[in-house]
Write a protein that holds these residues in place. Structure first.
Motif, short mmCIF file in Angstrom:
data_model
loop_
_atom_site.label_atom_id
_atom_site.label_comp_id
_atom_site.label_asym_id
_atom_site.label_seq_id
_atom_site.Cartn_x
_atom_site.Cartn_y
_atom_site.Cartn_z
N LYS A 102 0.87 -1.18 0.00
CA LYS A 102 0.00 0.00 0.00
C LYS A 102 0.91 1.22 0.00
CE LYS A 102 -3.64 0.41 2.66
NZ LYS A 102 -4.53 0.63 3.82
N CYS A 103 0.79 2.05 -1.02
CA CYS A 103 1.61 3.26 -1.12
C CYS A 103 1.11 4.33 -0.16
CB CYS A 103 1.59 3.79 -2.56
SG CYS A 103 2.18 2.58 -3.76
N ASN A 104 2.03 5.04 0.45
CA ASN A 104 1.70 6.13 1.37
C ASN A 104 0.60 5.76 2.37
OD1 ASN A 104 3.51 7.99 0.03
ND2 ASN A 104 2.02 7.99 -1.63
N PRO A 105 0.84 4.79 3.22
CA PRO A 105 -0.19 4.38 4.18
C PRO A 105 -0.53 5.52 5.13
CG PRO A 105 1.93 3.41 4.74
CD PRO A 105 2.11 4.08 3.43
N PRO A 106 -1.80 5.57 5.55
CA PRO A 106 -2.27 6.70 6.36
C PRO A 106 -1.94 6.58 7.85
CG PRO A 106 -4.08 5.23 5.96
CD PRO A 106 -2.89 4.66 5.25
N PHE A 107 -0.66 6.71 8.17
CA PHE A 107 -0.30 6.82 9.58
C PHE A 107 0.86 7.78 9.71
CE2 PHE A 107 3.21 3.88 9.04
CZ PHE A 107 2.75 2.86 8.25
N PRO A 108 1.08 8.29 10.92
CA PRO A 108 2.11 9.33 11.10
C PRO A 108 3.50 8.85 10.69
CG PRO A 108 0.76 9.08 13.08
CD PRO A 108 0.39 7.96 12.15
N GLY A 109 4.25 9.76 10.15
CA GLY A 109 5.60 9.46 9.74
C GLY A 109 5.68 9.31 8.23
N GLU A 110 6.89 9.42 7.73
CA GLU A 110 7.09 9.26 6.29
C GLU A 110 7.40 7.81 5.98
OE1 GLU A 110 9.37 11.89 3.90
OE2 GLU A 110 9.10 13.53 5.32
N VAL A 111 6.45 7.17 5.34
CA VAL A 111 6.58 5.76 4.96
C VAL A 111 6.14 5.65 3.51
CG1 VAL A 111 5.82 3.40 5.43
CG2 VAL A 111 6.06 5.01 7.32
N GLN A 112 7.03 5.16 2.67
CA GLN A 112 6.70 5.04 1.25
C GLN A 112 5.60 4.00 1.02
OE1 GLN A 112 10.06 4.36 -1.26
NE2 GLN A 112 8.83 4.20 -3.10
N SER A 113 5.68 2.87 1.74
CA SER A 113 4.66 1.84 1.58
C SER A 113 4.67 0.90 2.77
CB SER A 113 4.87 1.05 0.29
OG SER A 113 6.06 0.31 0.34
N ALA A 114 3.55 0.21 2.93
CA ALA A 114 3.44 -0.89 3.90
C ALA A 114 3.08 -2.12 3.08
CB ALA A 114 2.37 -0.58 4.93
N ALA A 115 3.69 -3.25 3.39
CA ALA A 115 3.50 -4.43 2.54
C ALA A 115 3.29 -5.70 3.35
CB ALA A 115 4.71 -4.60 1.62
N VAL A 116 2.59 -6.62 2.72
CA VAL A 116 2.41 -7.97 3.25
C VAL A 116 2.91 -8.93 2.19
CG1 VAL A 116 0.73 -9.71 3.96
CG2 VAL A 116 0.43 -7.33 4.67
N THR A 117 3.74 -9.88 2.59
CA THR A 117 4.24 -10.90 1.68
C THR A 117 3.76 -12.26 2.14
OG1 THR A 117 6.20 -9.62 1.10
CG2 THR A 117 6.30 -12.00 0.68
N LEU A 118 3.22 -13.02 1.20
CA LEU A 118 2.76 -14.38 1.47
C LEU A 118 3.53 -15.33 0.57
CD1 LEU A 118 0.57 -16.39 2.62
CD2 LEU A 118 -0.69 -15.90 0.52
N GLU A 119 4.10 -16.36 1.18
CA GLU A 119 4.70 -17.45 0.41
C GLU A 119 3.87 -18.69 0.70
OE1 GLU A 119 8.89 -17.81 1.10
OE2 GLU A 119 9.25 -15.68 0.69
N ALA A 120 3.43 -19.34 -0.36
CA ALA A 120 2.55 -20.50 -0.19
C ALA A 120 2.82 -21.53 -1.27
CB ALA A 120 1.08 -20.06 -0.25
N SER A 121 2.49 -22.77 -0.96
CA SER A 121 2.63 -23.83 -1.96
C SER A 121 1.34 -24.63 -2.02
CB SER A 121 3.81 -24.73 -1.64
OG SER A 121 3.63 -25.37 -0.40
N ARG A 122 1.18 -25.32 -3.09
CA ARG A 122 -0.03 -26.10 -3.32
C ARG A 122 -0.15 -27.22 -2.30
NH1 ARG A 122 -3.58 -26.40 -7.09
NH2 ARG A 122 -2.48 -24.98 -8.48
N SER A 123 0.93 -27.84 -1.90
CA SER A 123 0.85 -29.03 -1.03
C SER A 123 0.68 -28.71 0.41
CB SER A 123 2.08 -29.89 -1.21
OG SER A 123 3.26 -29.16 -1.06
#
Length: 123
Positions: A102-123
């Motif tokens: 998420k670019c420029n998340p709405p909270f105090p401070g200068e943050v370019q983005s907040a991100a979530v990473t998911l790694e998953a497999s079929r099995s």
């Protein structure tokens, strides 16, 4: 030649969507960036120049686009939905690494983005 793995990556897919906890985010929306790498059983495409031997990047993009259009409060929920739909839609897909920023998340401070990473497999 012994093929260990085949990885396909779609870089910096940009979307405008309405994900967020705050009412303002749900009304106004925000810019989001999706990165996807996936490992798939596409060995035949190395020998046969046929689309049916691989996974269409355009179709993968359309699945992500459709899920990004569904508003959610949590980024975690969005990546979970995208992952489930990718595995359901593309049987050759074995493993994914998916990041939603998420670019420029709405909270105090200068943050370019907040991100979530998911790694998953079929099995």
């Amino acid at each position: 030649m012994k093929i260990e793995a085949t990885k396909i990556t779609l870089h910096e897919m940009c979307f405008y969507a309405y994900h967020g906890v705050f009412a303002q985010e749900q009304r106004v929306g925000n810019h989001f960036i999706v990165e996807l790498s996936f490992w798939a059983d596409i060995a035949e495409s190395l020998h046969r120049d046929e689309l049916e031997e691989t996974i269409s990047y355009a179709e993968v993009y359309e699945v992500i686009k459709a899920e990004m259009a569904i508003p959610s409060r949590l980024l975690e929920h969005v990546v979970g939905r995208i992952a489930e739909r990718l595995f359901a839609t593309f049987p050759r897909m074995q493993r994914i690494a998916l990041t939603l920023s998420k670019c420029n998340p709405p909270f105090p401070g200068e943050v370019q983005s907040a991100a979530v990473t998911l790694e998953a497999s079929r099995s």
